[in-house]
Design a protein around this motif. Sequence first.
Motif, PDB file in Angstrom:
ATOM      1  N   SER A   1     -14.119   1.185   3.046  1.00 17.69           N
ATOM      2  CA  SER A   1     -13.927   2.612   3.294  1.00 17.69           C
ATOM      3  C   SER A   1     -12.638   2.874   4.060  1.00 17.69           C
ATOM      4  CB  SER A   1     -15.123   3.176   4.075  1.00 17.69           C
ATOM      5  OG  SER A   1     -16.318   3.024   3.341  1.00 17.69           O
ATOM      6  N   VAL A   2     -12.275   1.941   4.930  1.00 20.09           N
ATOM      7  CA  VAL A   2     -11.038   2.073   5.695  1.00 20.09           C
ATOM      8  C   VAL A   2      -9.830   1.706   4.840  1.00 20.09           C
ATOM      9  CG1 VAL A   2      -9.756   1.190   7.682  1.00 20.09           C
ATOM     10  CG2 VAL A   2     -12.196   1.678   7.903  1.00 20.09           C
ATOM     11  N   LEU A   3      -9.908   0.586   4.134  1.00 19.76           N
ATOM     12  CA  LEU A   3      -8.757   0.103   3.379  1.00 19.76           C
ATOM     13  C   LEU A   3      -8.338   1.060   2.273  1.00 19.76           C
ATOM     14  CD1 LEU A   3      -9.503  -3.721   3.022  1.00 19.76           C
ATOM     15  CD2 LEU A   3      -8.221  -2.517   4.812  1.00 19.76           C
ATOM     16  N   LYS A   4      -9.301   1.701   1.640  1.00 17.60           N
ATOM     17  CA  LYS A   4      -8.978   2.605   0.519  1.00 17.60           C
ATOM     18  C   LYS A   4      -8.097   3.767   0.953  1.00 17.60           C
ATOM     19  CE  LYS A   4     -13.128   1.528  -2.164  1.00 17.60           C
ATOM     20  NZ  LYS A   4     -14.463   2.022  -2.621  1.00 17.60           N
ATOM     21  N   ARG A   5      -8.163   4.142   2.220  1.00 14.69           N
ATOM     22  CA  ARG A   5      -7.358   5.254   2.711  1.00 14.69           C
ATOM     23  C   ARG A   5      -5.860   4.964   2.636  1.00 14.69           C
ATOM     24  NH1 ARG A   5     -10.389   7.442   8.163  1.00 14.69           N
ATOM     25  NH2 ARG A   5     -12.156   8.416   7.100  1.00 14.69           N
ATOM     26  N   PHE A   6      -5.503   3.681   2.657  1.00 14.01           N
ATOM     27  CA  PHE A   6      -4.095   3.306   2.648  1.00 14.01           C
ATOM     28  C   PHE A   6      -3.580   3.038   1.234  1.00 14.01           C
ATOM     29  CE2 PHE A   6      -5.888   2.370   6.758  1.00 14.01           C
ATOM     30  CZ  PHE A   6      -4.973   2.965   7.609  1.00 14.01           C
ATOM     31  N   GLU A   7      -4.444   3.202   0.251  1.00 14.11           N
ATOM     32  CA  GLU A   7      -4.106   3.114  -1.162  1.00 14.11           C
ATOM     33  C   GLU A   7      -3.362   1.815  -1.509  1.00 14.11           C
ATOM     34  OE1 GLU A   7      -2.183   6.678  -2.493  1.00 14.11           O
ATOM     35  OE2 GLU A   7      -3.660   7.998  -1.542  1.00 14.11           O
ATOM     36  N   PRO A   8      -4.065   0.676  -1.408  1.00 15.16           N
ATOM     37  CA  PRO A   8      -3.428  -0.590  -1.781  1.00 15.16           C
ATOM     38  C   PRO A   8      -2.996  -0.575  -3.238  1.00 15.16           C
ATOM     39  CG  PRO A   8      -5.809  -0.857  -1.504  1.00 15.16           C
ATOM     40  CD  PRO A   8      -5.461   0.500  -0.975  1.00 15.16           C
TER      41      PRO A   8
ATOM     42  N   GLU B   1      -9.291   5.663  16.651  1.00 16.16           N
ATOM     43  CA  GLU B   1     -10.135   6.818  16.360  1.00 16.16           C
ATOM     44  C   GLU B   1      -9.803   7.413  14.999  1.00 16.16           C
ATOM     45  OE1 GLU B   1      -8.559   6.304  19.144  1.00 16.16           O
ATOM     46  OE2 GLU B   1      -9.994   6.408  20.795  1.00 16.16           O
ATOM     47  N   ASP B   2      -8.511   7.453  14.662  1.00 20.89           N
ATOM     48  CA  ASP B   2      -8.098   8.003  13.377  1.00 20.89           C
ATOM     49  C   ASP B   2      -8.409   7.040  12.240  1.00 20.89           C
ATOM     50  OD1 ASP B   2      -7.124  10.312  14.580  1.00 20.89           O
ATOM     51  OD2 ASP B   2      -5.153   9.428  14.923  1.00 20.89           O
ATOM     52  N   LEU B   3      -8.344   5.739  12.532  1.00 19.07           N
ATOM     53  CA  LEU B   3      -8.655   4.744  11.512  1.00 19.07           C
ATOM     54  C   LEU B   3     -10.081   4.918  11.005  1.00 19.07           C
ATOM     55  CD1 LEU B   3      -7.348   2.069  10.247  1.00 19.07           C
ATOM     56  CD2 LEU B   3      -8.810   0.867  11.866  1.00 19.07           C
ATOM     57  N   LEU B   4     -10.975   5.290  11.910  1.00 18.92           N
ATOM     58  CA  LEU B   4     -12.388   5.411  11.566  1.00 18.92           C
ATOM     59  C   LEU B   4     -12.843   6.852  11.400  1.00 18.92           C
ATOM     60  CD1 LEU B   4     -13.825   2.747  14.052  1.00 18.92           C
ATOM     61  CD2 LEU B   4     -13.116   2.427  11.691  1.00 18.92           C
ATOM     62  N   LYS B   5     -11.916   7.798  11.471  1.00 23.02           N
ATOM     63  CA  LYS B   5     -12.272   9.217  11.431  1.00 23.02           C
ATOM     64  C   LYS B   5     -13.035   9.557  10.152  1.00 23.02           C
ATOM     65  CE  LYS B   5      -9.308  12.081  13.031  1.00 23.02           C
ATOM     66  NZ  LYS B   5      -8.055  12.888  13.176  1.00 23.02           N
ATOM     67  N   GLY B   6     -14.120  10.281  10.334  1.00 26.45           N
ATOM     68  CA  GLY B   6     -14.889  10.758   9.184  1.00 26.45           C
ATOM     69  C   GLY B   6     -15.866   9.761   8.616  1.00 26.45           C
ATOM     70  N   LEU B   7     -15.823   8.519   9.109  1.00 29.91           N
ATOM     71  CA  LEU B   7     -16.738   7.504   8.599  1.00 29.91           C
ATOM     72  C   LEU B   7     -18.016   7.499   9.424  1.00 29.91           C
ATOM     73  CD1 LEU B   7     -14.216   4.606   7.970  1.00 29.91           C
ATOM     74  CD2 LEU B   7     -15.139   6.222   6.314  1.00 29.91           C
ATOM     75  N   THR B   8     -19.113   7.216   8.788  1.00 30.04           N
ATOM     76  CA  THR B   8     -20.406   7.193   9.463  1.00 30.04           C
ATOM     77  C   THR B   8     -20.694   5.805   9.990  1.00 30.04           C
ATOM     78  OG1 THR B   8     -21.265   8.917   8.019  1.00 30.04           O
ATOM     79  CG2 THR B   8     -22.878   7.597   9.211  1.00 30.04           C
ATOM     80  N   ALA B   9     -20.883   5.699  11.297  1.00 26.74           N
ATOM     81  CA  ALA B   9     -21.268   4.418  11.885  1.00 26.74           C
ATOM     82  C   ALA B   9     -22.747   4.190  11.609  1.00 26.74           C
ATOM     83  CB  ALA B   9     -21.022   4.427  13.395  1.00 26.74           C
ATOM     84  N   GLU B  10     -23.081   2.997  11.152  1.00 31.04           N
ATOM     85  CA  GLU B  10     -24.470   2.697  10.830  1.00 31.04           C
ATOM     86  C   GLU B  10     -24.812   1.298  11.304  1.00 31.04           C
ATOM     87  OE1 GLU B  10     -25.185   1.801   6.567  1.00 31.04           O
ATOM     88  OE2 GLU B  10     -23.139   2.505   6.296  1.00 31.04           O
TER      89      GLU B  10
ATOM     90  N   CYS C   1       0.864  -1.187   0.000  1.00 29.50           N
ATOM     91  CA  CYS C   1       0.000   0.000   0.000  1.00 29.50           C
ATOM     92  C   CYS C   1       0.894   1.228   0.000  1.00 29.50           C
ATOM     93  CB  CYS C   1      -0.955   0.007   1.192  1.00 29.50           C
ATOM     94  SG  CYS C   1      -0.145   0.022   2.811  1.00 29.50           S
ATOM     95  N   ALA C   2       0.347   2.341  -0.482  1.00 35.51           N
ATOM     96  CA  ALA C   2       1.135   3.568  -0.605  1.00 35.51           C
ATOM     97  C   ALA C   2       1.271   4.322   0.707  1.00 35.51           C
ATOM     98  CB  ALA C   2       0.499   4.478  -1.662  1.00 35.51           C
TER      99      ALA C   2
END
Length: 322
Positions: A154-161, A120-129, A111-112
Motif C-alpha cells: 500500500s505504501v510502495l504503490k504510492r511512488f509508482e514503481p 506520518e505522510d508515508l502512512l497517511k490514509g492507511l488503516t493500521a490493523e 519510480c515515478a
Amino acid sequence: MSLRDALKIPASQITDESVYMDRRRLMAAFAAAPALGLSGCVEAEPPAPPKTTLTAAQAKSGYRTDETPTRYEDITTYNNFYEFGTGKADPSRAKRTLRTSPWTVAVGGHCAKPGKVALEDLLKGLTAEERVYRLRCVEGWSMVIPWLGVPLASVLKRFEPTSQAKFVAFTTLADPRQMPAVAWPALDWPYREGLRIDEAMHPLTLLAIGIYGKPLLQQNGAPLRLVVPWKYGFKSIKSIVAIDFVEKMPETAWHQAQPSEYGFFSNVNPDVDHPRWSQKSERRIAGTGSKLFADRIPTRMFNGYAEQVAGMYRGLDLRKWS
C-alpha cells in the motif's frame, strides 16, 4: 489512520495481553511445501519469478495464527539489533538515544514519484490493523508477535514503481550518536536488506509501527520496521530511513558479511541446515512463568505460510538462491 493517530490509541482501546492469550483461535492449518534447500550462494541474478495468483481468502488466512503470542515483556527484552549491541539483552538495556520524531524516509530509484517523506505522510490514509505473525530468527528461536502495521504494498504503490523495479532495497539509520554500537565494525554499516518486487508487494509483507497495540520501542526497530513472516528474522530490517526501487538484486548486510551462510532470499527451510546449526527445530520463546524458552518444536517450511507464498518460488533452486 495516520501514524500519529495510530501511536495515540487510548489505553481503553488497546487489546490487553490476556485477551490476546485467550482470543478465539483462527485459521492456521497451512499446506506443506516441497523441500527447498538453502546455501547462501548468489553470484548472478536469479531467474524471473513465475506468475502467481493469491486469492483474498488465502491472504486473509495468513493474518492470524492459533499459536499463543509471546509476552510483550519477552518481545521487548530478547532482541537482535546490533546497532545497540550484539547480545540479546543489549538492545533493551541500551540508553534511549534513538530520536524517532521527526522521522523521514527517502524513497528513490525506479519510480515515478521519488522523494523524502515524513513518516506520518508515508502512512497517511492507511488503516493500521493488528495481525499476528510468527517471526523466526536464524539462531533457531522464534516468537509469535502481534504486529501493528500496514501492508508494504500500500505504501510502495504510492511512488509508482516502473517496470525496471525488480527489487526493493531498504536501509537502516546508522548514526553513532543515536546508535552507539555503530562505532564498532560488527557489520558494514548501514544495515541493508532487500526483497524481490513480488515479495515486497505480497499481502503478508508488513511495515510495522507497533506490537500489542503499542508503539515500537527502540530495541524493536522504532519507529518503522519491515516484517516478512515467511523469512528468517534478519530480513525484517529495523529503523528504516531509505527505500529504493532497483533493477539488480541489492547487496544485503549479512550476505556481505558471511556470503556462505546468508543468502538473499532467506526463506525459512527446516530441511537444509545452516553451516553451524540445524534448522529442523526451533526454540519458541514462550514467556510462561520463569521459563524463557519452551521445548523445541519442528520448524515449518516457509514458517507455515506455504499456502500463501510457495508459488513465488516455483522453479527457483533455493539450494543456490537461498
